[in-house]
Design a protein around this motif. Structure first.
Motif, mmCIF file in Angstrom:
data_model
loop_
_atom_site.group_PDB
_atom_site.id
_atom_site.type_symbol
_atom_site.label_atom_id
_atom_site.label_comp_id
_atom_site.label_asym_id
_atom_site.label_seq_id
_atom_site.Cartn_x
_atom_site.Cartn_y
_atom_site.Cartn_z
ATOM 1 N N SER A 1 0.928 -1.285 0.022
ATOM 2 C CA SER A 1 0.079 0.135 -0.200
ATOM 3 C C SER A 1 0.977 1.259 -0.043
ATOM 4 C CB SER A 1 -0.907 0.015 1.065
ATOM 5 O OG SER A 1 -1.686 1.330 1.231
ATOM 6 N N CYS B 1 -3.125 2.511 9.524
ATOM 7 C CA CYS B 1 -2.855 1.094 8.976
ATOM 8 C C CYS B 1 -3.619 0.060 9.330
ATOM 9 C CB CYS B 1 -1.157 0.966 9.054
ATOM 10 S SG CYS B 1 -0.776 -0.555 8.124
ATOM 11 N N SER C 1 -3.730 -1.778 3.728
ATOM 12 C CA SER C 1 -4.537 -0.289 3.385
ATOM 13 C C SER C 1 -4.003 0.710 4.238
ATOM 14 C CB SER C 1 -6.013 -0.510 3.691
ATOM 15 O OG SER C 1 -6.488 0.858 3.179
#
Length: 79
Positions: free
Chosen positions: A20, A70, A63
């Motif tokens: 990510s 997070c 993500s």
């Protein structure tokens, strides 16, 4: 002009399975097949390793929000 990498991120001992990127914060978080998740800057500096508990060893999805929160999803429905 051809796109070129800005940095090479290193540190995982196993295959990377999820990544990510948060451009607003300049962070990249990556998870390897057998953990841990690593936090790098976009320029390639390793900031931190995020170790899961013994039940959370295999990250599948990551993500990160623009606020720096997070979320890591591990196998068997664990976060």
């Amino acid at each position: 002009d051809y796109p070129a990498p800005r940095a090479v991120l290193t540190g995982h001992d196993h295959e990377v399975v999820c990544v990510s990127v948060c451009a607003e914060l300049g962070l990249v978080i990556s998870g390897a097949k057998e953990g841990p998740c690593l936090v790098h800057t976009i320029t390639g500096d390793l900031l931190r390793a995020l170790e899961g508990t013994e039940n959370c060893l295999y990250p599948r999805l990551i993500s990160v929000s623009s606020e720096g929160h997070c979320i890591i999803y591990y196998e068997r429905g664990r976060f």
